[in-house]
Design a protein around this motif. Structure first.
Motif, PDB file in Angstrom:
ATOM      1  N   PRO A   1       0.796  -1.233   0.000  1.00 60.02           N
ATOM      2  CA  PRO A   1       0.000   0.000   0.000  1.00 60.02           C
ATOM      3  C   PRO A   1       0.827   1.282   0.000  1.00 60.02           C
ATOM      4  N   ILE A   2       1.884   1.342   0.798  1.00 63.16           N
ATOM      5  CA  ILE A   2       2.656   2.585   0.813  1.00 63.16           C
ATOM      6  C   ILE A   2       3.394   2.791  -0.498  1.00 63.16           C
ATOM      7  N   GLN A   3       3.829   1.713  -1.130  1.00 64.89           N
ATOM      8  CA  GLN A   3       4.483   1.835  -2.431  1.00 64.89           C
ATOM      9  C   GLN A   3       3.497   2.325  -3.487  1.00 64.89           C
TER      10      GLN A   3
ATOM     11  N   VAL B   1       6.509  14.324   0.196  1.00 60.15           N
ATOM     12  CA  VAL B   1       5.683  13.248   0.751  1.00 60.15           C
ATOM     13  C   VAL B   1       5.940  13.115   2.247  1.00 60.15           C
ATOM     14  N   LEU B   2       4.869  13.045   3.018  1.00 63.83           N
ATOM     15  CA  LEU B   2       4.925  12.708   4.438  1.00 63.83           C
ATOM     16  C   LEU B   2       4.335  11.316   4.593  1.00 63.83           C
ATOM     17  N   GLY B   3       5.179  10.346   4.891  1.00 67.40           N
ATOM     18  CA  GLY B   3       4.730   8.964   4.985  1.00 67.40           C
ATOM     19  C   GLY B   3       4.758   8.459   6.413  1.00 67.40           C
ATOM     20  N   ILE B   4       3.633   7.941   6.871  1.00 70.72           N
ATOM     21  CA  ILE B   4       3.552   7.344   8.206  1.00 70.72           C
ATOM     22  C   ILE B   4       3.377   5.845   8.000  1.00 70.72           C
ATOM     23  N   ALA B   5       4.412   5.103   8.329  1.00 72.99           N
ATOM     24  CA  ALA B   5       4.398   3.677   7.993  1.00 72.99           C
ATOM     25  C   ALA B   5       5.226   2.891   8.990  1.00 72.99           C
ATOM     26  N   GLN B   6       4.692   1.761   9.403  1.00 77.92           N
ATOM     27  CA  GLN B   6       5.384   0.881  10.320  1.00 77.92           C
ATOM     28  C   GLN B   6       6.477   0.105   9.609  1.00 77.92           C
ATOM     29  N   THR B   7       7.387  -0.462  10.386  1.00 83.72           N
ATOM     30  CA  THR B   7       8.394  -1.361   9.853  1.00 83.72           C
ATOM     31  C   THR B   7       7.719  -2.534   9.150  1.00 83.72           C
TER      32      THR B   7
ATOM     33  N   THR C   1       6.458  -2.503   6.008  1.00 84.05           N
ATOM     34  CA  THR C   1       5.422  -2.124   5.046  1.00 84.05           C
ATOM     35  C   THR C   1       5.988  -1.895   3.645  1.00 84.05           C
ATOM     36  N   GLY C   2       7.296  -2.048   3.467  1.00 82.84           N
ATOM     37  CA  GLY C   2       7.898  -1.832   2.152  1.00 82.84           C
ATOM     38  C   GLY C   2       8.261  -0.385   1.886  1.00 82.84           C
ATOM     39  N   LYS C   3       8.498   0.359   2.965  1.00 80.52           N
ATOM     40  CA  LYS C   3       8.749   1.792   2.852  1.00 80.52           C
ATOM     41  C   LYS C   3      10.024   2.101   2.061  1.00 80.52           C
ATOM     42  N   THR C   4      11.076   1.298   2.254  1.00 83.61           N
ATOM     43  CA  THR C   4      12.342   1.595   1.582  1.00 83.61           C
ATOM     44  C   THR C   4      12.176   1.590   0.064  1.00 83.61           C
ATOM     45  N   ALA C   5      11.492   0.598  -0.452  1.00 80.10           N
ATOM     46  CA  ALA C   5      11.272   0.553  -1.909  1.00 80.10           C
ATOM     47  C   ALA C   5      10.350   1.671  -2.363  1.00 80.10           C
ATOM     48  N   ALA C   6       9.523   2.203  -1.450  1.00 79.25           N
ATOM     49  CA  ALA C   6       8.623   3.295  -1.818  1.00 79.25           C
ATOM     50  C   ALA C   6       9.397   4.545  -2.208  1.00 79.25           C
TER      51      ALA C   6
END
Length: 326
Positions: A26-28, A41-47, A49-54
């Protein structure tokens, strides 16, 4: 929605497919189109969730045009710990397999000389911890006036570790016209204030309730005596009797406690590695790798390992001490 519909370049889509991924998280799915559109972008995401690739995937696409100049990185990614910074570098290596981009890692515990050589050649992506970045800047080895995109990752962890003054200083050194991506697992008032100061009309993306725990995790509270010997004995009994036990991370609040507990577990014939901030970088990476590949089943760690490390299939986590920052 497949990755091919997010606006990523063909080179990036091919690298993602080669890595075995077909559907974005979802975050990606939400972040990538906005990053490609050059929005803050302000992203609020837990560990997890694929944030790094986002942020790495759209950065690779954006960097396909242009070239790096000596001592002037084109993009800058700030991470709170050496391990997280090294993990982001691995992400660029994996997804940038079809690119000829230069990536440099500026972290403590590594040679200044080797890092200087990379910067002098010119880098497209600079991944750094705040302290080491400022060390290079103050030595006159680095100019930040060419940064087009700034990523501030794990902002609340930066707050916990006392890095916010450094971050504020770095933000003043990069161009005002930059694009900024700001990620945090939680949004306490201090972090919201920073986001308001650093971002211009950002897109807010929130993929999980702040500070929520995954529903798949079973949590237990175990009473223990104050006396250290008895506390260690209870931990050993839990390790021996834990249901479906495969491996475990054991968190301690102090580096000295990590060392004592690690030695005790070895004495009782447990397979364990230690990880804390006073170890040199090679020893830290070796400890992580031995746990990842199954050479040891226990990782006794300080909170340097508390956030964002990609260690698959951990069956148990023990907070040997009550965390300073729950």
């Amino acid at each position: 929605m497949p990755f091919s519909e997010l606006g990523l370049s063909e080179k990036v889509v091919q690298a993602v497919a080669a890595s075995g991924y077909t559907e974005p998280t979802p975050i990606q799915a939400q972040a990538i189109p906005h990053v490609l559109a050059r929005r803050d972008v302000l992203g609020i995401a837990q560990t997890g969730t694929g944030k790094t690739a986002a942020f790495t995937l759209p950065m690779l696409t954006l960097l396909e045009t242009g070239r790096a100049r000596a001592r002037m990185p084109r993009t800058l990614i700030l991470e709170p710990t050496r391990e997280l910074a090294a993990q982001v570098e691995e992400s660029f290596d994996r997804y940038g397999a079809n690119h000829r981009l230069s990536v440099a890692l500026l972290i403590g515990g590594m040679s200044f000389g080797d890092q200087d050589i990379k910067i002098t050649r010119g880098v497209d992506v600079l991944i750094a911890t705040p302290g080491r970045l400022l060390d290079h800047f103050e030595r006159g080895k680095l100019l930040l006036t060419g940064v087009e995109l700034l990523v501030i990752d794990e902002a609340d962890r930066m707050l916990d570790m006392g890095f916010i003054p450094d971050i504020e200083r770095i933000v003043k050194l990069v161009p005002f016209t930059r694009q900024t991506l700001f990620f945090s697992a939680t949004m306490p008032p201090e972090i919201q204030k920073l986001a308001d100061a650093f971002l211009h009309n950002p897109v807010r993306i929130e993929v999980s309730r702040p500070a929520s725990s995954p529903t798949t995790i079973v949590q237990s509270l175990v009473a223990s005596p104050r006396e250290p010997h008895g506390k260690r004995e209870i931990l050993r009994n839990l390790l021996r009797k834990a249901p479906d036990f495969k491996n475990a991370i054991i968190f301690c609040n102090r580096k000295s406690e990590v060392a004592v507990l690690h030695k005790s577990l070895h004495r009782h014939r447990f397979s364990a590695a230690a990880l804390h901030g006073d170890m040199d970088q090679r020893a830290r990476m070796a400890a992580l790798e031995s746990f990842r590949n199954g050479d040891v089943s226990l990782l006794v760690a300080s909170d340097v390992a508390a956030r964002g490390l990609d260690i698959p299939a951990v069956s148990h986590v023990f907070n040997y001490d009550v965390p300073h920052h729950p």
